[in-house]
Design an enzyme around this catalytic site. Structure first.
Site, PDB file in Angstrom:
ATOM      1  N   ASP A 164      -0.179   4.411  -0.163  1.00 57.97           N
ATOM      2  CA  ASP A 164      -0.870   5.623   0.310  1.00 57.97           C
ATOM      3  C   ASP A 164       0.042   6.497   1.154  1.00 57.97           C
ATOM      4  OD1 ASP A 164      -3.065   4.410  -0.753  1.00 57.97           O
ATOM      5  OD2 ASP A 164      -4.112   4.104   1.147  1.00 57.97           O
ATOM      6  N   HIS A 165       0.897   5.796   1.948  1.00 57.80           N
ATOM      7  CA  HIS A 165       1.714   6.515   2.928  1.00 57.80           C
ATOM      8  C   HIS A 165       2.746   7.424   2.259  1.00 57.80           C
ATOM      9  CE1 HIS A 165      -0.194   3.774   5.730  1.00 57.80           C
ATOM     10  NE2 HIS A 165       0.019   2.871   4.808  1.00 57.80           N
ATOM     11  N   ARG A 199      -9.558   7.908  -1.417  1.00 57.94           N
ATOM     12  CA  ARG A 199     -10.590   8.305  -0.449  1.00 57.94           C
ATOM     13  C   ARG A 199     -11.430   9.426  -1.024  1.00 57.94           C
ATOM     14  NH1 ARG A 199      -9.131   6.674   5.169  1.00 57.94           N
ATOM     15  NH2 ARG A 199     -10.876   8.000   5.727  1.00 57.94           N
ATOM     16  N   HIS A 207      -3.412  -4.861   7.492  1.00 59.00           N
ATOM     17  CA  HIS A 207      -3.565  -3.694   8.363  1.00 59.00           C
ATOM     18  C   HIS A 207      -2.730  -3.854   9.618  1.00 59.00           C
ATOM     19  CE1 HIS A 207      -5.051   0.000   9.994  1.00 59.00           C
ATOM     20  NE2 HIS A 207      -5.692   0.221   8.857  1.00 59.00           N
ATOM     21  N   GLU A 230      -8.515   0.322  -3.258  1.00 62.13           N
ATOM     22  CA  GLU A 230      -9.391   0.327  -2.065  1.00 62.13           C
ATOM     23  C   GLU A 230     -10.375   1.464  -2.220  1.00 62.13           C
ATOM     24  OE1 GLU A 230      -7.417   0.666   1.646  1.00 62.13           O
ATOM     25  OE2 GLU A 230      -6.185  -1.097   1.294  1.00 62.13           O
ATOM     26  N   ASN A 234       0.855  -1.179   0.000  1.00 58.35           N
ATOM     27  CA  ASN A 234       0.000   0.000   0.000  1.00 58.35           C
ATOM     28  C   ASN A 234       0.900   1.241   0.000  1.00 58.35           C
ATOM     29  OD1 ASN A 234      -1.509   2.223   1.020  1.00 58.35           O
ATOM     30  ND2 ASN A 234      -3.095   0.778   1.655  1.00 58.35           N
ATOM     31  N   ARG A 279       3.237  18.394   2.285  1.00 60.70           N
ATOM     32  CA  ARG A 279       3.928  19.563   1.739  1.00 60.70           C
ATOM     33  C   ARG A 279       3.130  20.245   0.630  1.00 60.70           C
ATOM     34  NH1 ARG A 279       9.404  21.578   2.243  1.00 60.70           N
ATOM     35  NH2 ARG A 279       9.514  21.582   4.504  1.00 60.70           N
ATOM     36  N   ARG A 296      -7.350  12.642   0.777  1.00 68.44           N
ATOM     37  CA  ARG A 296      -6.326  13.127   1.714  1.00 68.44           C
ATOM     38  C   ARG A 296      -4.920  12.660   1.335  1.00 68.44           C
ATOM     39  NH1 ARG A 296      -7.538   9.871   7.241  1.00 68.44           N
ATOM     40  NH2 ARG A 296      -9.543  10.888   6.979  1.00 68.44           N
ATOM     41  N   HIS A 297      -4.821  11.549   0.610  1.00 75.88           N
ATOM     42  CA  HIS A 297      -3.469  11.152   0.175  1.00 75.88           C
ATOM     43  C   HIS A 297      -3.446  10.846  -1.327  1.00 75.88           C
ATOM     44  CE1 HIS A 297      -5.305   7.361   1.260  1.00 75.88           C
ATOM     45  NE2 HIS A 297      -5.022   7.455   2.562  1.00 75.88           N
ATOM     46  N   THR A 306      -6.702   6.311   9.847  1.00 73.03           N
ATOM     47  CA  THR A 306      -6.589   5.255   8.831  1.00 73.03           C
ATOM     48  C   THR A 306      -7.832   4.385   8.983  1.00 73.03           C
ATOM     49  OG1 THR A 306      -5.250   3.397   8.045  1.00 73.03           O
ATOM     50  CG2 THR A 306      -5.196   3.806  10.396  1.00 73.03           C
ATOM     51  N   THR A 307      -8.002   3.414   8.079  1.00 69.19           N
ATOM     52  CA  THR A 307      -9.174   2.550   8.177  1.00 69.19           C
ATOM     53  C   THR A 307      -9.175   1.887   9.555  1.00 69.19           C
ATOM     54  OG1 THR A 307      -8.718   2.097   5.865  1.00 69.19           O
ATOM     55  CG2 THR A 307     -10.434   0.786   6.896  1.00 69.19           C
ATOM     56  N   GLU A 353     -10.627  -9.548   2.787  1.00 73.20           N
ATOM     57  CA  GLU A 353      -9.336  -9.205   3.391  1.00 73.20           C
ATOM     58  C   GLU A 353      -9.586  -9.132   4.886  1.00 73.20           C
ATOM     59  OE1 GLU A 353      -7.177  -5.734   1.901  1.00 73.20           O
ATOM     60  OE2 GLU A 353      -6.216  -5.526   3.863  1.00 73.20           O
ATOM     61  N   HIS A 366       2.217   0.801   5.942  1.00 71.72           N
ATOM     62  CA  HIS A 366       2.896   1.694   6.869  1.00 71.72           C
ATOM     63  C   HIS A 366       4.268   1.184   7.317  1.00 71.72           C
ATOM     64  CE1 HIS A 366       3.582   3.778  10.759  1.00 71.72           C
ATOM     65  NE2 HIS A 366       3.187   4.806  10.032  1.00 71.72           N
ATOM     66  N   HIS A 413      -5.692   3.571  -1.819  1.00 74.32           N
ATOM     67  CA  HIS A 413      -7.049   3.882  -1.362  1.00 74.32           C
ATOM     68  C   HIS A 413      -7.383   5.291  -1.861  1.00 74.32           C
ATOM     69  CE1 HIS A 413      -9.927   4.150   2.363  1.00 74.32           C
ATOM     70  NE2 HIS A 413     -10.545   4.424   1.219  1.00 74.32           N
TER      71      HIS A 413
HETATM   72  N1  PXP Z   1      -5.622  -3.120   4.163  1.00 64.28           N
HETATM   73  C1  PXP Z   1      -6.519  -2.113   4.217  1.00 64.28           C
HETATM   74  C2  PXP Z   1      -7.922  -2.395   3.841  1.00 64.28           C
HETATM   75  C3  PXP Z   1      -6.128  -0.813   4.594  1.00 64.28           C
HETATM   76  O1  PXP Z   1      -7.032   0.166   4.646  1.00 64.28           O
HETATM   77  C4  PXP Z   1      -4.770  -0.589   4.918  1.00 64.28           C
HETATM   78  C5  PXP Z   1      -4.326   0.778   5.343  1.00 64.28           C
HETATM   79  O2  PXP Z   1      -4.397   1.695   4.370  1.00 64.28           O
HETATM   80  C6  PXP Z   1      -3.884  -1.674   4.836  1.00 64.28           C
HETATM   81  C7  PXP Z   1      -4.336  -2.926   4.486  1.00 64.28           C
HETATM   82  C8  PXP Z   1      -2.432  -1.519   5.131  1.00 64.28           C
HETATM   83  O3  PXP Z   1      -2.275  -1.219   6.469  1.00 64.28           O
HETATM   84  P1  PXP Z   1      -0.869  -0.716   7.011  1.00 64.28           P
HETATM   85  O4  PXP Z   1      -0.601   0.574   6.309  1.00 64.28           O
HETATM   86  O5  PXP Z   1      -1.090  -0.562   8.464  1.00 64.28           O
HETATM   87  O6  PXP Z   1       0.127  -1.750   6.660  1.00 64.28           O
END
Ligand code: PXP
Length: 394
Positions: free
Chosen positions: A164-165, A200, A346, A225, A162, A173, A204-205, A255-256, A306, A369, A198
């Site tokens: 997103d981070h 959203r 997650h 997502e 993922n 920034r 936001r990201h 986060t979710t 999932e 993350h 994701h």
């Molecule tokens: N799965 C889902 C459905 C999520 O929403 C996320 C977080 O965005 C993740 C997995 C990954 O989680 P993490 O970033 O904590 O590894």
């Protein structure tokens, strides 16, 4: 070391099958909770197995597999290690290869089938005892083979990352860097088998531009997502990612936070799945490890679930962590047995992942993350490779 292999008088080089057979034995020992046992597997040719067939079963000619269980599991002590022996499985490579050709299947699959058959004999099953026993054994064999075919024993647990981070840092920034699209490419080059983002509703990201570019550049698999909102459903249908994962979305959350409650959102979810199915987009639903949610996921027509691993990862005491892990384990089993494909994610990190990756019912882990955090210190390529090492050695 749960399986000891001997290759006797094999006229061909079958060592390439060894890893697969080793995984099959590991999987069977795990499944039957016999982790401390050893099984000896001997691969030989037709003339040699014919000798055993004659000496021990008084039958003429070769056969495909013979099992010799220890009547009482033997315990051997090798210095400090105690090894319990379950017995020997002898397989004729010649017959296995002939049968594979005849049934138009790979030799690897035929060897897996014969190993399962031989293993059940070691456990005391015997199809020659009665018709009832034969049916029971045949059914169990079929069930195990089906599971084996679609689990990590034959296909390793995969890692989807993922990104997103990375976008979160960029958005902090308000400029164009770091780019999650570039990050996705690096993850793929390091061995990731999927990219997750994701999109959203509050953007936001991840931004619309990101998903468009990822669709064009991701070579492995793009998993979008999304919430079941009208706007995002339209974007998903236009984008046509490799799969979508339905997740709950709340504006206030960092986060979710938890799995999607399918039961209370059944109508919306069912409708979304219908739309995605028409576009041939497989749907996963992010759910808590809960039997009712799994049942509901089957009912609404999801392809995947999932399983939310957050509570397992957040558990503070060992007792709680074990409890949460066993919930994931049994839920994955239930989902798998219900015909769903099972992913999990997650909160997984470099300490909590291996236990989940070892579950043979789970196809793919979605991790973000922990990998992006580690990448700050060691670089993204290394952070991905380190996580893959953990998953592949679990
Ligand atoms: N799965 C889902 C459905 C999520 O929403 C996320 C977080 O965005 C993740 C997995 C990954 O989680 P993490 O970033 O904590 O590894």
């Amino acid at each position: 070391m749960p399986a000891h292999f001997t290759f006797n008088h094999c006229t061909r080089d079958f060592h390439f099958c060894k890893k697969n057979m080793q995984e099959t034995i590991n999987w069977l020992l795990n499944r039957f909770k016999l982790r401390s046992y050893n099984v000896s597997v001997v691969l030989l040719n037709d003339p040699d197995i014919a000798k055993y067939n004659k000496n021990y079963r008084h039958r003429q000619g070769p056969t495909n597999v013979l099992s010799f269980p220890f009547s009482q599991p033997v315990e051997l002590t090798d210095n400090t290690i105690q090894i319990k022996e379950l017995g020997d499985i002898l397989i004729s490579i010649d017959t296995a290869a002939r049968e594979a050709d005849k049934d138009n299947k790979t030799l690897q699959l035929r060897l897996t089938e014969l190993l399962i058959h031989g293993f059940l004999h070691l456990l005391g099953h015997d199809h020659e005892k009665s018709e009832k026993e034969a049916w029971a054994m045949w059914n169990l064999e079929k069930k195990l083979i089906k599971k084996m075919k679609s689990t990590r024993s034959n296909t390793m647990t995969q890692l989807a990352i993922n990104v997103d981070h990375v976008a979160t840092i960029r958005e902090a920034r308000g400029i164009s860097e770091p780019d999650p699209v570039l990050a996705a490419g690096i993850c793929e080059l390091a061995g990731a088998s999927g990219i997750v983002v994701h999109l959203r509703e509050d953007r936001r990201h991840i931004q619309d531009r990101d998903v468009q570019l990822l669709k064009q550049t991701v070579k492995s698999k793009l998993n979008l997502e999304m919430a079941t909102s009208k706007e995002i459903i339209k974007i998903a249908l236009d984008l046509n990612p490799d799969m979508v994962t339905l997740v709950p979305e709340k504006r206030q959350e960092l986060t979710t936070e938890g799995g999607l409650d399918i039961i209370s959102n059944e109508k919306k979810i069912r409708k979304t799945i219908e739309k995605m199915s028409k576009a041939n987009i497989p749907v996963s639903i992010f759910i808590d490890p809960d039997a009712e949610q799994i049942e509901a996921a089957v009912d609404v027509g999801a392809t995947f679930v999932e399983l939310h691993t957050g509570c397992y990862c957040d558990a503070v005491t060992e007792k709680d962590r074990n409890k949460e892990f066993h919930l994931i384990e049994s839920s994955a089993e239930l989902a798998f047995d219900s015909g769903l494909r099972v992913n999990a994610g997650h909160g997984l990190d470099y300490l909590t992942t291996s236990r989940v990756a070892a579950l043979d019912t789970i196809e793919e882990l979605s991790i973000g993350h922990a990998i992006i955090t580690r990448a700050v210190f060691v670089g993204l390529d290394q952070a991905v490779r380190e996580m893959l090492d953990i998953i592949y050695s679990s």
